[in-house]
Design an enzyme around this catalytic site. Structure first.
Site, mmCIF file in Angstrom:
data_model
loop_
_atom_site.group_PDB
_atom_site.id
_atom_site.type_symbol
_atom_site.label_atom_id
_atom_site.label_comp_id
_atom_site.label_asym_id
_atom_site.label_seq_id
_atom_site.Cartn_x
_atom_site.Cartn_y
_atom_site.Cartn_z
ATOM 1 N N PRO A 123 -51.038 -68.905 -8.050
ATOM 2 C CA PRO A 123 -52.047 -69.789 -8.639
ATOM 3 C C PRO A 123 -51.905 -70.057 -10.139
ATOM 4 O O PRO A 123 -52.735 -69.634 -10.946
ATOM 5 C CB PRO A 123 -53.348 -69.062 -8.318
ATOM 6 N N CYS A 124 -50.897 -70.810 -10.508
ATOM 7 C CA CYS A 124 -50.709 -71.153 -11.919
ATOM 8 C C CYS A 124 -51.854 -72.018 -12.445
ATOM 9 O O CYS A 124 -52.085 -72.066 -13.651
ATOM 10 C CB CYS A 124 -49.359 -71.836 -12.125
#
Length: 158
Positions: A123-124
């Protein structure tokens, strides 16, 4: 946004568009693709699992991902991506906070986020600037930022 037309193990509809999935023995990438790319049912067992877990996430942003990953990347990118996976859904960290955790610099963290081939699962989008949303996929406005905002709002992390 990618528009590779071949090689996907699946192309699925998402609330914001379509996702192209590369998954054989491990998940190697998820691409945000245009609606011109036809939907494609999963061709492998792992692709079915990826699709099921993504659909669960879209229904409930707290749904966990438990998939074998093989994103490639440098040693630092691998460390950064592992750190991203420890950020809980519904929260965000700044580039600076993550940099301190990794004993690195905020720009290096931003570069690792930009190079992340498995968005959503890694989850950047949960990494933001100290004074705003930061960037996403190398952009600070436009479609990429619309996607980041959607993901953060979906997780109620804004």
């Amino acid at each position: 946004m990618a528009d590779r037309k071949e090689g996907y193990a699946a192309v699925i509809a998402a609330p914001f568009g379509r996702l192209g999935i590369h998954a054989q023995e491990a998940l190697t990438s998820i691409d945000f693709v245009s609606n011109r790319i036809p939907l494609q049912p999963p061709r492998t067992l792992l692709a079915r699992q990826v699709c099921a877990q993504l659909k669960a996430y879209f229904a409930n942003p707290r749904a966990p991902f438990d998939l074998p990953l093989a994103p490639g990347g440098t040693e630092f990118q691998q460390r950064a991506w592992r750190a991203l996976r420890r950020i809980p859904s519904g929260t965000a960290r700044t580039y600076g906070e993550l940099a301190r955790t990794l004993k690195s610099a905020p720009r290096a963290v931003g570069s690792a986020c930009r190079a992340n081939p498995i968005p959503i699962v890694v989850p950047c989008h949960r990494v933001v600037a100290a004074n705003g949303p930061g960037g996403f996929m190398g952009a600070t406005r436009g479609r990429a930022m619309d996607l980041k905002r959607w993901l953060l709002e979906h997780e109620a992390a804004v």
